[in-house]
Design a protein around this motif. Structure first.
Motif: not given
Length: 505
Positions: A8-15, A30-33, A43-49
């Motif tokens: 699992k990893t968390t990625i800033d959607i802006n990158t 953020e994207i939780e992958l 892939r889950i798109i969620k509020q940052a933090k």
């Protein structure tokens, strides 16, 4: 059976590239992958933090995922790899990458773990970071270097390579089950690589990368049997050599049938009994002793003692040159026969000292009767006078591994000499040539331990290349069986790296 590591990893959607990428708009998401061991990607798109509830794979029900960002970092690997929670899965997940430098003609093998660290939302393509856990370098000249890039749970893995004489913990690396598994694959890749095109006659017989490296260094040797030869640098390298041609060179191309017969017989005997071929002594006999009858008898002489397998013939040619200038060939035979029958260990002591003599020192040697004890004594006398003086002020430095041998092994206290003067005092106490080893100790080429009882030095032991090279008491007398057993038990328990426990995979 699921063998992939779940990540699992968390990625800033802006990158990552997305529908809003061209508006230069910064999004608070953020994207939780999640990449499951069953192959499902989520892939889950969620509020940052924002913290989400624990994810569970909808396909297989798995809810254990390893943090990719954490394992990409170096500090995650400060603990031994064997303690990683996914250690049992590494064999199925590590990949071998080959980097070939065509200009320098060398290879670099990298053993990598692929860890996800990015996703392109538009293409849904996941990119991976290669975490290297081990590297192996081999060049066209046979030089090789292997290096663990993460921590392994083996005491001697990187420490004190000069003490054991090989690449750091070579034997330990070769016995580690995970690395052994992949080194076999690397060997097969190396055999098929253009780097080994000139080794067609031997490469398929090679059982290790060390074997391949040997023949890359000596490509003129055209039979696998040369792997057992111990002094291959003596052999000519200007033309291809077979074993038969190599033995002809050892014979100095002499044609006497009787001499040829004993040299070939000695070769077969050494290979069958020790799996090694030490030919420097025989080479010197054939080169310097012209009388065929004397040479034939000298070839059959054996120099055997408790630690014969680890002895060096360095200095043998220098010794023969001196002997021919001083004695008749018959007297040289008498001297060698005396060494062989009475004190083979003194023969190797003599060679060790002679290898350190320059021409001026050799000229100072007094001629004595061709008897091993008298000859060894005069060499020891010259050696003490002219060699040990410059080492009196030298302090010896030791590694942690060397110091491990300093213990109480009843009834003895085992110690290391701290400087050249103390080593000389040991030499005087034992009435032998121990002081001559100062240069070797200083340069980390050997280690000498003293065994003391009630404050008195009783015997000394030389350790080199993780092996006992010699052990003797006063006046180089052979040890009792009891003392020999004590030394072997001490070595196995405190010095040898062969008793390191290897974790299973």
């Amino acid at each position: 059976m699921k063998t992939a590591i779940p990540w699992k990893t968390t990625i800033d959607i802006n990158t990552t590239r997305n529908l809003f990428s061209f508006n230069n708009e910064k999004l608070p998401y953020e994207i939780e992958l999640y990449i499951c061991s069953c192959g499902l990607q989520k892939r889950i798109i969620k509020q940052a933090k924002k913290e989400l509830e624990q994810y569970q794979c909808s396909e297989c029900g798995n809810d254990v995922f390893y943090d990719a960002l954490y394992y990409i970092s170096n500090h995650a690997w400060y603990v031994p790899i064997e303690k990683m929670p996914f250690y049992d899965l590494l064999q199925e997940n590590l990949k071998i990458e080959i980097e070939y430098d065509t200009d320098e003609n060398n290879l670099l093998f990298l053993l990598n773990l692929q860890i996800p660290n990015f996703i392109d939302l538009s293409s849904e393509k996941v990119e991976y970071y290669d975490k290297t856990i081990y590297s192996l370098f081999v060049d066209k000249n046979g030089r090789s270097n292997e290096k663990p890039m993460v921590e392994f749970d083996l005491d001697f893995l990187i420490d004190d390579h000069y003490f054991y004489g090989e690449e750091p913990s070579q034997s330990v690396i070769n016995r580690h089950p995970l690395l052994t598994f992949f080194k076999k694959q690397m060997l097969q890749l190396l055999i098929k690589h253009p780097l080994c095109d000139n080794l067609a006659l031997v490469k398929y017989d090679c059982t290790s990368i060390k074997d391949i490296s040997f023949f890359l260094a000596y490509p003129h040797l055209k039979e696998y049997g040369f792997i057992a030869w111990q002094e291959v640098l003596l052999l000519p390298d200007n033309k291809p050599l077979t074993i038969k041609q190599g033995l002809e060179y050892v014979l100095n191309n002499r044609k006497e049938k009787s001499l040829q017969k004993v040299v070939f017989q000695d070769y077969k005997e050494q290979i069958s009994t020790t799996k090694k071929y030490n030919f420097y002594y025989i080479f010197s006999v054939c080169k310097y002793i012209s009388d065929v009858n004397i040479a034939t008898r000298m070839v059959t002489l054996k120099f055997e003692d408790e630690w014969i397998e680890n002895r060096s013939y360095l200095g043998i040619e220098k010794l023969f040159v001196y002997l021919l200038q001083t004695y008749t060939q018959k007297q040289i035979e008498m001297l060698m026969n005396d060494f062989s029958c009475k004190a083979a260990y003194l023969f190797f002591d003599t060679l060790e000292m002679f290898s350190q003599f320059d021409d001026e020192m050799i000229q100072k040697i007094e001629k004595v009767k061709p008897r091993c004890l008298e000859f060894h004594d005069v060499i020891t006398y010259i050696h003490r006078r002219l060699v040990h003086k410059k080492l009196f002020e030298v302090s010896f430095e030791y590694s942690v591994a060397q110091k491990r041998g300093c213990v109480i092994k009843e009834p003895y206290s085992v110690q290391l000499p701290q400087n050249g003067l103390e080593l000389y005092e040991w030499s005087v106490a034992l009435q032998n040539c121990l002081s001559g080893y100062g240069e070797l100790i200083k340069n980390k080429r050997t280690t000498v331990y003293g065994f003391f009882k009630d404050g008195v030095l009783h015997m000394a032991v030389e350790v080199k290349n993780n092996q006992i090279v010699q052990a003797s008491s006063k006046q180089n007398q052979k040890l009792s069986r009891e003392d020999t057993n004590i030394i072997k038990a001490w070595f196995d328990e405190y010095v040898s790296q062969k008793n390191i426990k290897i974790p299973p995979i």
